[in-house]
Design an enzyme around this catalytic site. Sequence first.
Site, short mmCIF file in Angstrom:
data_model
loop_
_atom_site.label_atom_id
_atom_site.label_comp_id
_atom_site.label_asym_id
_atom_site.label_seq_id
_atom_site.Cartn_x
_atom_site.Cartn_y
_atom_site.Cartn_z
N SER A 1 4.48 2.46 8.13
CA SER A 1 4.22 1.32 7.25
C SER A 1 5.46 0.98 6.44
O SER A 1 6.06 1.84 5.80
CB SER A 1 3.07 1.63 6.30
OG SER A 1 1.86 1.77 7.00
N ASP B 1 0.26 -7.56 1.27
CA ASP B 1 0.70 -6.19 1.55
C ASP B 1 2.22 -6.09 1.65
O ASP B 1 2.74 -5.40 2.52
CB ASP B 1 0.05 -5.65 2.82
CG ASP B 1 0.13 -4.12 2.90
OD1 ASP B 1 0.30 -3.49 1.85
OD2 ASP B 1 0.04 -3.58 4.02
N HIS C 1 0.81 -1.21 0.00
CA HIS C 1 0.00 0.00 0.00
C HIS C 1 0.85 1.27 0.00
O HIS C 1 0.32 2.37 -0.18
CB HIS C 1 -1.00 -0.01 1.17
CG HIS C 1 -0.39 0.24 2.52
ND1 HIS C 1 -0.07 -0.78 3.40
CD2 HIS C 1 -0.05 1.38 3.17
CE1 HIS C 1 0.42 -0.27 4.51
NE2 HIS C 1 0.45 1.04 4.39
#
Length: 467
Positions: A215, A139, A109
């Site tokens: 992230s 992911d 992402h």
Amino acid sequence: MVRTPATALLLSLALSTALPLTALAETKVPQSQTEISLGFAPLVKEAAPAVVNIYAKIITQDQGRSPFANDPFFDDFFRQFSKPQPRVQNSLGSGVILSEDGIVVSNYHVVGEASDIRVVTNDRREYEAEVILADQASDLAILRLKGASGLPFLALRNSDEVEVGELTLAIGNPFGVGQTVSSGIISGLARTGTGGGQGFGYYIQTDAPINPGNSGGALIDVNGDLIGINTRILSRSGGSNGIGFAIPANLVREFVRQAREGDTAFRRPWAGMTGQPVDADLADAMGMERVDGMLISELHPQSPFVAAGFEVGDVVLSVDGEPVNSPSEMAFRLSVSGLGGTSEVTRVRNGQMETLEVTLSEAPDEPAAQPIQLSDKTPMPGLVVGQVNPRVITQMQLPLSATGVVVMDPGPYAGRGGVMPGDIVVAVNGEAVETPEDVARLLQDSGRWLQLDLVRQGQRVALRFRL
């Protein structure tokens, strides 16, 4: 990377009560106030240079909609205002260097759909990067830094050895303020169902604060080894509430292996099954002494588990000695094992435990999907239909029991009429279809009216079109 031997020792001594007794036997009491006051500083100095900031540009289509879109008269006049317009989004995240030649792991992402990626190292060097393997379901994305060499990197730890209570550090770039380090412990293992994706969520849980921008950053242990890649938080407010999740290092290792072998999309073994966790009632009904394992509730006839001797009603306890208690855990264990080999899978049937060998292979493309795209001369130009098979079932997330012909792409005309990817075509103008060729032939022979009978998410749907 070069690691100071005393680093892990000093850190583990500072909070030694969090470590198992076997580890305490190998530690030594700090010899001075200086050693005690070091805290996490030596570890951060070693690990931080391998964590990078990632700046990515993602071009999306802004789906503007005219207020007259459904008006039969004004729609033609305002059609140009509802055309999708390209829009640039800037994505900010983190990544971890895994090799001196510039192999970096981050989240899908963050970079998965980016057109321009810039990576900035801890010492402010900048590199252009390209995604060489990405997988939205897990992911994860693997990048290669162009022209990089001699970079510091983190070693991957066997994440199956991680225990609840271990000390951890989360390193990343939260909110774009610059590289930041937060500390905590491993607060849970084998967490599933906490993320979206396609059912492959399987995470390590930590209470080390993780915020937007973290992230793709590193979750490391007191030895400086990579435990996992920070990916998401569980929060109602959007900020860290002490529950963060990281993708285990063992899955990252398989991603790197496939990327180095030239794969651009992640290839995972196919189980061809659905299941459910064994709860207390199920365990009691099946005469099991422990509430453990995953009950197989459905098996595709072409599943490798069928070939190995498994049946509906069997309880899977472990894969290669590691426990399995949910479909997500099963998907994770098979993904980590990789393709081309076999796994030892332990089951319980009629109270008897047995270990069977299962071949690890991709979902077969049999019978061949044979997709057909309808031409502009047909009533539904651009419509793509194909034969349902295990590979199509996997790619389009269809039920294991799905058969017949599936809509792979509705095209512009059928899409506006309500046809969706994944719809199973049952009949065209009342005539049953079994192959993509049947659909193409019947659509070609349509008159002024067309009716499509579809199955969508288990429900029968009938759509009528005026041609």
